[in-house]
Scaffold this motif. Sequence first.
Motif, mmCIF file in Angstrom:
data_model
loop_
_atom_site.group_PDB
_atom_site.id
_atom_site.type_symbol
_atom_site.label_atom_id
_atom_site.label_comp_id
_atom_site.label_asym_id
_atom_site.label_seq_id
_atom_site.Cartn_x
_atom_site.Cartn_y
_atom_site.Cartn_z
ATOM 1 N N GLN A 98 27.021 5.262 77.101
ATOM 2 C CA GLN A 98 26.665 4.115 76.276
ATOM 3 C C GLN A 98 27.332 4.294 74.926
ATOM 4 O OE1 GLN A 98 22.471 3.646 75.695
ATOM 5 N NE2 GLN A 98 22.294 2.116 77.286
ATOM 6 N N VAL A 99 28.065 3.265 74.506
ATOM 7 C CA VAL A 99 28.801 3.319 73.241
ATOM 8 C C VAL A 99 28.274 2.216 72.326
ATOM 9 C CG1 VAL A 99 31.071 3.175 72.167
ATOM 10 C CG2 VAL A 99 30.831 4.207 74.408
ATOM 11 N N GLU A 100 27.959 2.597 71.085
ATOM 12 C CA GLU A 100 27.463 1.639 70.104
ATOM 13 C C GLU A 100 28.530 1.402 69.048
ATOM 14 O OE1 GLU A 100 23.287 1.331 67.997
ATOM 15 O OE2 GLU A 100 24.536 2.857 67.038
ATOM 16 N N THR A 101 28.838 0.131 68.799
ATOM 17 C CA THR A 101 29.811 -0.234 67.774
ATOM 18 C C THR A 101 29.110 -1.104 66.745
ATOM 19 O OG1 THR A 101 31.538 -0.238 69.462
ATOM 20 C CG2 THR A 101 32.063 -1.275 67.373
ATOM 21 N N LEU A 102 29.212 -0.711 65.491
ATOM 22 C CA LEU A 102 28.596 -1.455 64.408
ATOM 23 C C LEU A 102 29.693 -1.959 63.476
ATOM 24 C CD1 LEU A 102 25.983 -2.359 63.026
ATOM 25 C CD2 LEU A 102 26.012 -0.219 61.770
ATOM 26 N N ALA A 103 29.855 -3.280 63.462
ATOM 27 C CA ALA A 103 30.855 -3.948 62.619
ATOM 28 C C ALA A 103 32.233 -3.326 62.808
ATOM 29 C CB ALA A 103 30.415 -3.932 61.165
ATOM 30 N N PHE A 104 32.846 -2.837 61.745
ATOM 31 C CA PHE A 104 34.198 -2.301 61.813
ATOM 32 C C PHE A 104 34.218 -0.773 61.864
ATOM 33 C CE2 PHE A 104 32.925 -3.138 57.472
ATOM 34 C CZ PHE A 104 33.077 -1.898 56.882
ATOM 35 N N PHE A 105 33.048 -0.149 62.019
ATOM 36 C CA PHE A 105 32.985 1.308 62.061
ATOM 37 C C PHE A 105 33.463 1.836 63.407
ATOM 38 C CE2 PHE A 105 29.658 0.166 58.968
ATOM 39 C CZ PHE A 105 30.179 0.814 57.870
ATOM 40 N N LYS A 106 33.777 3.129 63.429
ATOM 41 C CA LYS A 106 34.233 3.792 64.640
ATOM 42 C C LYS A 106 33.115 3.773 65.688
ATOM 43 C CE LYS A 106 35.966 8.249 66.187
ATOM 44 N NZ LYS A 106 36.200 9.640 65.811
ATOM 45 N N PRO A 107 33.422 3.434 66.944
ATOM 46 C CA PRO A 107 32.389 3.437 67.989
ATOM 47 C C PRO A 107 31.775 4.826 68.147
ATOM 48 C CG PRO A 107 34.380 2.371 68.775
ATOM 49 C CD PRO A 107 34.709 2.983 67.455
ATOM 50 N N GLU A 108 30.473 4.861 68.438
ATOM 51 C CA GLU A 108 29.750 6.124 68.563
ATOM 52 C C GLU A 108 29.095 6.199 69.939
ATOM 53 O OE1 GLU A 108 25.914 8.363 66.562
ATOM 54 O OE2 GLU A 108 26.760 6.598 65.593
ATOM 55 N N VAL A 109 29.302 7.321 70.633
ATOM 56 C CA VAL A 109 28.676 7.535 71.935
ATOM 57 C C VAL A 109 27.227 7.934 71.679
ATOM 58 C CG1 VAL A 109 28.707 8.894 74.043
ATOM 59 C CG2 VAL A 109 30.851 8.251 72.961
ATOM 60 N N ILE A 110 26.277 7.119 72.187
ATOM 61 C CA ILE A 110 24.871 7.419 71.954
ATOM 62 C C ILE A 110 24.207 8.039 73.182
ATOM 63 C CG2 ILE A 110 24.519 5.753 70.120
ATOM 64 C CD1 ILE A 110 23.429 3.795 72.150
ATOM 65 N N LYS A 111 24.798 7.851 74.356
ATOM 66 C CA LYS A 111 24.235 8.438 75.568
ATOM 67 C C LYS A 111 25.368 8.679 76.551
ATOM 68 C CE LYS A 111 20.769 7.557 79.106
ATOM 69 N NZ LYS A 111 19.851 6.561 79.660
ATOM 70 N N GLN A 112 25.378 9.855 77.144
ATOM 71 C CA GLN A 112 26.404 10.167 78.144
ATOM 72 C C GLN A 112 25.792 11.080 79.193
ATOM 73 O OE1 GLN A 112 30.540 11.120 77.066
ATOM 74 N NE2 GLN A 112 30.183 13.095 78.022
ATOM 75 N N GLU A 113 26.058 10.757 80.447
ATOM 76 C CA GLU A 113 25.579 11.586 81.546
ATOM 77 C C GLU A 113 26.699 11.746 82.557
ATOM 78 O OE1 GLU A 113 21.677 10.864 83.101
ATOM 79 O OE2 GLU A 113 21.122 9.753 81.300
ATOM 80 N N VAL A 114 26.827 12.969 83.086
ATOM 81 C CA VAL A 114 27.832 13.283 84.087
ATOM 82 C C VAL A 114 27.128 14.000 85.240
ATOM 83 C CG1 VAL A 114 29.959 14.541 84.595
ATOM 84 C CG2 VAL A 114 29.639 13.495 82.351
#
Length: 150
Positions: free
Chosen positions: A77-93
Motif C-alpha cells: 500500500q502506497v500513500e501519496t500526499l499532494a506533491f510529496f514523495k510516495p510512502e509505503v505504509i504497508k507491505q507484505e511478501v
Amino acid sequence: MHSRLKRFTFIVIAGFTAAYLAACSPQIANRGNLPEPEDLSQITVGQSTKGDVTDILGTPSTIATFDPNVWLYISRQVETLAFFKPEVIKQEVVVISFDTANRVDLVKQYHLEDGKPVEPTDRVTPTAGRELTILQQLFGNLGRFSDTDK
C-alpha cells in the motif's frame, strides 16, 4: 446589496477552502496480490504441489531470478500526499519454496518491518579508452586517411 456581497464572498472562500482541503487528502494505492490467510492455511508443507498452489493462490507476483522453485506473492500500500514523495505504509511478501519434487518446502511471510533499505552506490564503472574534447573528436581524423588502392 451589501449582504449579497458578503454571502457571495463567503461562498467563494468556502469553495476555495473545500478545494484546498480536498487536494491535500492522501491518495492510497493498493498494488500486488496478497493471498488471504484462509487460502494460505490450505497449503501444506511437504504435500501441496506447484499446481495446488496455483489453484489456491493464483500465479505468483514474481518468481525468484536465480531459483525458479521460489515463488513470491507481493502486496503493498502506497500513500501519496499532494506533491510529496510516495510512502509505503504497508507491505507484505509471501515466499513459497518448492523442493526438487515440486512439493512445498517452505511458506514464510515478511512484513514492511522485515525489509532492509538498499543504498545504491555512487561509483561509476570506468570505460575503456581515453576521454576526448569536442575539438579532438571533430578534427582527430584529419590526415589519417590512407590510400588503399596500392
